[in-house]
Structures are given as structure tokens and as C-alpha cells.
Design a protein around this motif. Structure first.
Motif, PDB file in Angstrom:
ATOM      1  N   LEU A  46       0.837  -1.200   0.000  1.00  0.00           N
ATOM      2  CA  LEU A  46       0.000   0.000   0.000  1.00  0.00           C
ATOM      3  C   LEU A  46       0.876   1.256   0.000  1.00  0.00           C
ATOM      4  CD1 LEU A  46      -3.056   0.714   0.103  1.00  0.00           C
ATOM      5  CD2 LEU A  46      -2.798   0.906   2.589  1.00  0.00           C
ATOM      6  N   ALA A  47       1.979   1.204   0.740  1.00  0.00           N
ATOM      7  CA  ALA A  47       2.910   2.343   0.741  1.00  0.00           C
ATOM      8  C   ALA A  47       3.510   2.545  -0.650  1.00  0.00           C
ATOM      9  CB  ALA A  47       4.015   2.117   1.780  1.00  0.00           C
ATOM     10  N   GLU A  48       3.859   1.455  -1.332  1.00  0.00           N
ATOM     11  CA  GLU A  48       4.384   1.561  -2.706  1.00  0.00           C
ATOM     12  C   GLU A  48       3.353   2.227  -3.619  1.00  0.00           C
ATOM     13  OE1 GLU A  48       7.275   1.186  -3.864  1.00  0.00           O
ATOM     14  OE2 GLU A  48       8.358  -0.557  -3.106  1.00  0.00           O
ATOM     15  N   ARG A  49       2.105   1.800  -3.484  1.00  0.00           N
ATOM     16  CA  ARG A  49       1.032   2.390  -4.312  1.00  0.00           C
ATOM     17  C   ARG A  49       0.886   3.888  -4.015  1.00  0.00           C
ATOM     18  NH1 ARG A  49      -4.036   3.967  -2.650  1.00  0.00           N
ATOM     19  NH2 ARG A  49      -5.696   3.968  -4.210  1.00  0.00           N
ATOM     20  N   ASN A  50       0.821   4.229  -2.746  1.00  0.00           N
ATOM     21  CA  ASN A  50       0.539   5.621  -2.390  1.00  0.00           C
ATOM     22  C   ASN A  50       1.693   6.548  -2.746  1.00  0.00           C
ATOM     23  OD1 ASN A  50      -1.826   4.578  -1.432  1.00  0.00           O
ATOM     24  ND2 ASN A  50      -1.347   4.871   0.736  1.00  0.00           N
ATOM     25  N   ILE A  51       2.920   6.108  -2.491  1.00  0.00           N
ATOM     26  CA  ILE A  51       4.058   7.004  -2.742  1.00  0.00           C
ATOM     27  C   ILE A  51       4.231   7.237  -4.248  1.00  0.00           C
ATOM     28  CG2 ILE A  51       5.962   5.312  -2.822  1.00  0.00           C
ATOM     29  CD1 ILE A  51       6.051   8.673  -0.963  1.00  0.00           C
ATOM     30  N   GLU A  52       3.880   6.239  -5.055  1.00  0.00           N
ATOM     31  CA  GLU A  52       3.975   6.433  -6.507  1.00  0.00           C
ATOM     32  C   GLU A  52       3.056   7.571  -6.946  1.00  0.00           C
ATOM     33  OE1 GLU A  52       4.604   3.088  -9.499  1.00  0.00           O
ATOM     34  OE2 GLU A  52       2.505   3.640  -9.852  1.00  0.00           O
ATOM     35  N   ASN A  53       1.851   7.582  -6.392  1.00  0.00           N
ATOM     36  CA  ASN A  53       0.901   8.642  -6.724  1.00  0.00           C
ATOM     37  C   ASN A  53       1.371  10.004  -6.201  1.00  0.00           C
ATOM     38  OD1 ASN A  53      -1.633  10.332  -5.966  1.00  0.00           O
ATOM     39  ND2 ASN A  53      -2.354   8.873  -7.532  1.00  0.00           N
ATOM     40  N   ILE A  54       1.945   9.991  -5.007  1.00  0.00           N
ATOM     41  CA  ILE A  54       2.422  11.250  -4.402  1.00  0.00           C
ATOM     42  C   ILE A  54       3.613  11.805  -5.188  1.00  0.00           C
ATOM     43  CG2 ILE A  54       3.551  12.180  -2.323  1.00  0.00           C
ATOM     44  CD1 ILE A  54       1.715  10.069  -0.755  1.00  0.00           C
ATOM     45  N   VAL A  55       4.548  10.922  -5.553  1.00  0.00           N
ATOM     46  CA  VAL A  55       5.710  11.365  -6.348  1.00  0.00           C
ATOM     47  C   VAL A  55       5.244  11.931  -7.691  1.00  0.00           C
ATOM     48  CG1 VAL A  55       7.700  10.495  -7.665  1.00  0.00           C
ATOM     49  CG2 VAL A  55       7.454   9.897  -5.240  1.00  0.00           C
ATOM     50  N   ALA A  56       4.248  11.292  -8.295  1.00  0.00           N
ATOM     51  CA  ALA A  56       3.782  11.745  -9.620  1.00  0.00           C
ATOM     52  C   ALA A  56       3.045  13.074  -9.547  1.00  0.00           C
ATOM     53  CB  ALA A  56       2.874  10.670 -10.234  1.00  0.00           C
ATOM     54  N   ASN A  57       2.353  13.341  -8.456  1.00  0.00           N
ATOM     55  CA  ASN A  57       1.457  14.505  -8.426  1.00  0.00           C
ATOM     56  C   ASN A  57       1.859  15.639  -7.494  1.00  0.00           C
ATOM     57  OD1 ASN A  57      -0.761  13.542 -10.217  1.00  0.00           O
ATOM     58  ND2 ASN A  57      -0.773  11.891  -8.711  1.00  0.00           N
ATOM     59  N   ASP A  58       2.668  15.355  -6.482  1.00  0.00           N
ATOM     60  CA  ASP A  58       2.851  16.358  -5.418  1.00  0.00           C
ATOM     61  C   ASP A  58       4.249  16.958  -5.358  1.00  0.00           C
ATOM     62  OD1 ASP A  58       0.404  15.209  -4.943  1.00  0.00           O
ATOM     63  OD2 ASP A  58       0.659  14.995  -2.785  1.00  0.00           O
ATOM     64  N   LEU A  59       5.197  16.472  -6.173  1.00  0.00           N
ATOM     65  CA  LEU A  59       6.570  16.997  -6.002  1.00  0.00           C
ATOM     66  C   LEU A  59       6.764  18.299  -6.771  1.00  0.00           C
ATOM     67  CD1 LEU A  59       8.840  13.811  -6.065  1.00  0.00           C
ATOM     68  CD2 LEU A  59       7.728  14.934  -4.138  1.00  0.00           C
TER      69      LEU A  59
END
Ligand code: FDA
Length: 498
Positions: free
Chosen positions: A485-498
Motif C-alpha cells: 500500500l505504501a508503494e502504491r501511495n508514494i507512486e501517486n504522491i511522487v507523480a502529483n505532489d513533487l
């Protein structure tokens, strides 16, 4: 250092924190991990990093003066021992109706756990986290987590004759004779190393009972996998022995306050830094406690009401059976469990029961089990303004569901085998280990207390990324699901929030 400005700060170095740190670093972000426990890299005066199991010292427990073993009794007496107060690796944290075991140190729970790396059945995952796309989890993130964690499978031919798994073969035989299904369970302990332990060509760890106070060999804990990869990027700094005490908004991000502690637990300095992004990865208990306190103290007043709610114990309950003389479980037992009884399809009380070792060095004739059940009961964290601490309102009686579900397996096995429960392992005349858990889950549940990827609503740049996202149950041992779940969430965060 005090007053420093930090792009991304991760609170806690367990599964969620390690995944966040690695993926942020790979995306080019400088990351600081703040961990309250020690970095377990320096041997003690006995030449070992972790203490012996049968002679525990201060290294065993987090700031206690007496050990508090999960299976703490045997044949009429407690076998806990006095120890020196020290920042040891295993915390037994007592709330009013449950004590919660947790790992403390760089690597979090991975330092002390049984290494059982179980991917739940897809239909079970889908019912636990319906807002998460299960196709993506099973197609991408579970495989990614299993590979990042170094999960491996037991050699089944070796298993059939390995002396150290006699207890597991007896457990399997009894399950089969009563008509229950069972399955091998993958692990992060290196089974090739264990084979050499059995053959006496390497120093024993799992075969020397090492597990809950740390493994000196053989275990692929996070410091050897995700965290090693993270620091290998050159962008991740780990700061052990610092306890985060507060997070609040300030110019340029969030002020993160922390106490640096010594090995007696005393504060030696108080620091604060400003971080643009803060990832809460202090575990179900640690993250929930921090966020509930911040909301109550007005430091993060706009946190959603769902913060602190929906906590569960993964339906954990332990029990032992007394075998006949012809069903000895062996003097030599691997501390790493390798199979489980699968009764999850029993709608009257689903359970997945791992056949657990009881490595005492003696033949005990004990078959021990940790059952994971579908206990639907949940509890809530609240801030206690009198004590300044966070309480959890779980009552031991809420675990009766887990006992009833476990009895559906073990009453049947006892009847078939003509055996009885042990009543001496969890207290004097106490059959069920129903008042503790290894698997705290929930408190800041995904899509309730956060958005569907762990973003904290109302506070841009705050994220939750650990076991607190999972609503109280995973149907199996939790760390692979927490990692995926952490892998899933961080991928989305890296793609959208950086
Ligand atoms: P985790 O607890 O791993 O990490 C949180 C980290 O944050 C800790 O290192 C903690 O010290 C730190 N922290 C907390 N508060 C802080 C603060 N205020 N400031 C700084 N740092 C802070 N699971 C499984 O799947 N298979 C298994 O075989 C087992 N066996 C097992 C045995 C035992 C004895 C235990 C205790 C647990 C297990 N588990 C298990 C459970 C598993 O270890 C657990 O689910 C995960 O470690 C949880 O991962 P998280 O990332 O949520 O937190």
C-alpha cells in the motif's frame, strides 16, 4: 540540526517509512528519517548486536526493568526476568485493555517480527480496502513489495525432513486429520541460511530461538533491504534516538519538534526543524497517538474527525495445545514460522492460524498457534488531558470473537486427537493469549482520515503511510500489505505532489 530546513521528513523507519524514503530519494528528494529507537549496528560487550533469547538483557525491551514475554508463563510460573532499563528493540506498550508489541529501532517492526510475508487472498483484500484498485495491487504493488522485501519460499523437500520444523509438521498433521486446509507461508528470513544453520555450517540465529529481540543473522530486515537501498541513493539521512513530539504548520511547511534521548530514555536535547513535507510512518500506534494529540492540543486543529478511529488488533489471539507423547514438537525449533492453517472460508468464524514455534531448547509437547481472525470490533484513540497521554479504549472482552473463531479450529483438533488446551502459557490457568497483539492496524484509515492515497485533508504536505491506514484487519500477517500500500501511495504522491 536544530532549526534546519528539510524538504521531506519521515517519522519512523518501519515499512511505510522505508518505502517512502526510498521512492522519494529516487525521485531526487532529500529525505531525513527521524527514528526514536537505536540504530542496531554496534555489537555489545558479548560481540552480538542483539541479546541472547534465553538470557535477555537491556537490549531486549524498550525502557523496561523486567521482560514482558508474549508467552510469559510455563508450568505454573512466570519466566520473566529483571533487566537494565535501556532503549531495547521490543516495546510492550500497555493500554487499558491490550498490550501492543512493536519494534523500536532503525527498521521498526522488521527487527523483531517473525518475517512471515503473506499476501492476502484477493477477495479478502478487496473487502478490507474497497477504495483501492485490487488489479493494480495484485498486478504491480504486491509484486513490487515482495521483491523489495526479499521474500523467499521454503524448499518443500527440505522441510519434510528438517529437524527444526518438526513442530510445523505435527501442526500440519493435526490440521489435516481434522479436515482443515493449510498453506506454506513465505518469509523474509533467508531459508538458504537456515539450511546451513541446520547443517551447523554457520552461526545459528533462527535455530537459536532468535526473533522477538532481534536476529543476529539470516533475517532480511528493512535495514538490509529498503533502507539500505534508500541510504545507497546518497539522499537519505537517518537520525536515530529522536522522538517526534509535535508537528504544526509554519511558514514554508511544518515545524517538527523532537527530543533527542539517551539509552536510558532521558531527553538530552530538544530540537525543531521545518519540513516542507512530513510523512507519518510511526506505525498504527505511533502515528495515531501523534495525530490525535496534535488535534486535541490545537496544533493541527482541522484534522478530520476520523483521525484516531477504526483501530483493530487484526483479530489476534494465541493458544497452545498439549500433545501426546508420540507427537513431540522437537527440542530444536526454527523461530520463523513457515505454515498456517487456512480456515478463512468458514463463514461462522474465519481464521488463519500460523503454526508457531515454542523454541525453549526442551521437548515441551506444546503446539502453539497465532490465529488471525475477522474480529469486527474496533477501538478509538482519545487524548487524555489529565495525563497528557493518548488512550486507546479497546477492551479485552472485545477479543471474545477471536477466541470463538479460533475454537472452531482447535476444539475440533483437540477432539480428534484426544488432547487439551495448555492453560499455563499466558498466565496461571489462562488458556487464551487474548490481551495482546503483534498486529496493530488502523487509527488513520485510508479514504476516511486521509484521501485515497494517504494525504491528510486540509494540510497540504502531510501524509500518512504506515499500518494506521489499514482498517483493523488484513486477514493475514500485515507487513506485506503495509509495504504494498505504501508503494502504491508514494507512486501517486511522487507523480502529483513533487
Ligand atoms: P513499524 O512499527 O514497523 O514502524 C514504526 C517506527 O516508527 C518504529 O521504528 C518506531 O520506533 C518509530 N516511531 C514511533 N513513534 C515515533 C516517534 N514519535 N518519533 C520517532 N519515531 C517513532 N507482521 C507480519 O506481516 N509477519 C510477521 O511474521 C509478523 N510478526 C511479528 C512479530 C512481532 C513480535 C511483532 C511486534 C510484530 C510482528 N508483525 C508481523 C507485525 C509487523 O511487524 C508490523 O505490522 C509492522 O512492523 C508495521 O509497520 P509500520 O510501518 O506500520 O510501523
Amino acid at each position: 540540526a536544530d532549526g534546519e530546513k528539510i524538504p521531506a521528513l519521515v517519522i519512523g523507519s518501519g515499512y511505510g517509512g522505508s518505502v517512502a524514503a526510498l521512492r522519494l530519494a529516487q525521485a531526487g528528494v532529500e529525505v531525513t528519517i527521524v527514528e526514536m529507537g537505536m540504530s542496531w549496528t554496534t555489537p555489545g560487550s558479548d560481540g552480538k548486536i542483539f541479546c541472547p533469547v534465553l538470557k535477555p538483557d537491556g537490549r531486549s525491551y524498550w525502557l523496561r526493568t523486567r521482560t514482558d514475554q508474549p508467552v510469559g508463563y510455563f508450568a505454573g510460573g512466570s519466566y520473566n526476568k529483571d533487566i537494565q532499563k535501556y532503549t531495547g528493540v521490543l516495546d510492550s506498550e500497555q493500554f487499558s485493555g491490550v498490550r501492543v508489541y512493536q519494534g523500536r529501532g532503525v527498521g521498526g517492526g522488521s527487527l523483531v517480527n517473525g518475517g512471515m510475508a503473506v499476501t492476502p487472498k484477493r477477495e479478502n483484500f478487496a473487502s478490507i480496502l474497497p477504495s483501492v484498485n485490487a488489479d493494480e495491487m495484485y498486478g504491480t504493488y504486491y509484486p513490487r513489495a515482495n521483491s523489495g522485501l526479499g521474500v523467499n519460499h521454503i524448499d518443500q523437500n527440505w522441510f519434510e525432513s528438517a529437524e527444526c520444523y518438526g513442530f510445523a509438521r505435527v501442526g500440519r498433521k493435526h490440521a489435516e486429520r481434522s479436515g482443515f486446509g493449510w498453506t506454506f507461508v513465505p518469509n523474509v528470513y533467508d531459508f538458504e541460511y537456515m539450511k546451513k544453520e541446520q547443517a551447523k555450517t554457520v552461526t545459528r540465529s533462527a535455530l537459536d530461538g532468535e526473533v522477538i529481540y532481534g536476529n543476529n543473522h539470516g533475517k532480511r530486515s528493512l535495514d538490509k533491504t529498503y533502507l539500505a537501498a534508500a541510504t545507497g541513493t546518497g539522499k537519505v539521512r537517518i537520525t536515530p534516538m529522536h522522538v517526534v513530539t509535535a508537528v504544526s504548520p509554519t511558514d514554508g511547511g511544518y515545524r517538527v519538534e523532537m527530543n533527542q534521548i539517551d539509552t536510558s530514555g532521558n531527553t538530552v536535547s530538544v530540537k525543531s526543524v521545518v519540513a516542507e513535507k512530513v510523512f507519518f510512518a510511526a506505525g498504527s500506534i505511533g502515528t495515531s497517538k501523534l495525530l490525535v494529540a496534535m488535534k486535541a492540543q490545537g496544533k493541527l486543529p482541522d484534522l478530520p474527525d476520523a483521525v484516531g478511529k477504526n483501530w483493530g488488533n487484526n483479530g489476534n489471539v494465541m493458544v497452545g495445545r498439549a500433545n501426546h507423547m508420540w507427537d513431540g514438537t522437537g527440542k530444536l525449533q526454527s523461530s520463523m514460522p513457515c505454515l498456517g492453517i487456512d480456515n478463512w472460508s468458514d463463514t461462522g468464524g474465519p481464521a488463519f492460524a500460523e503454526v508457531a514455534p515454542f523454541p525453549s531448547g526442551l521437548e515441551t509437547y506444546v503446539s502453539l498457534y497465532l490465529a488471525i481472525t475477522k474480529n469486527p470490533n474496533r477501538a478509538q484513540f482519545t487524548f487524555n488531558s489529565g495525563t497528557g497521554k493518548v488512550d486507546l479504549n479497546w477492551q479485552t472482552s472485545q477479543n471474545q470473537y477471536a477466541i470463538d473463531a479460533a475454537k472452531r479450529i482447535f476444539d475440533k483438533i483437540n477432539k480428534k486427537e484426544g488432547t487439551i488446551y495448555r492453560t499455563d502459557l499466558f498466565g496461571v490457568y489462562k488458556t487464551w493469549g487474548d490481551d495482546f497483539t503483534y498486529h496493530p492496524l488502523g487509527g488513520c484509515v485510508l479514504n476516511e482520515a486521509t484521501d485515497n492515497y494517504g494525504r491528510v485533508p486540509g494540510y497540504q504536505g502531510l501524509y500518512v503511510i504506515d499500518g494506521s491506514l489499514i482498517p483493523g484487519n488484513t486477514s493475514v500477517n500485515p507487513f506485506v500489505t503495509i509495504t504494498a500500500l505504501a508503494e502504491r501511495n508514494i507512486e501517486n504522491i511522487v507523480a502529483n505532489d513533487l
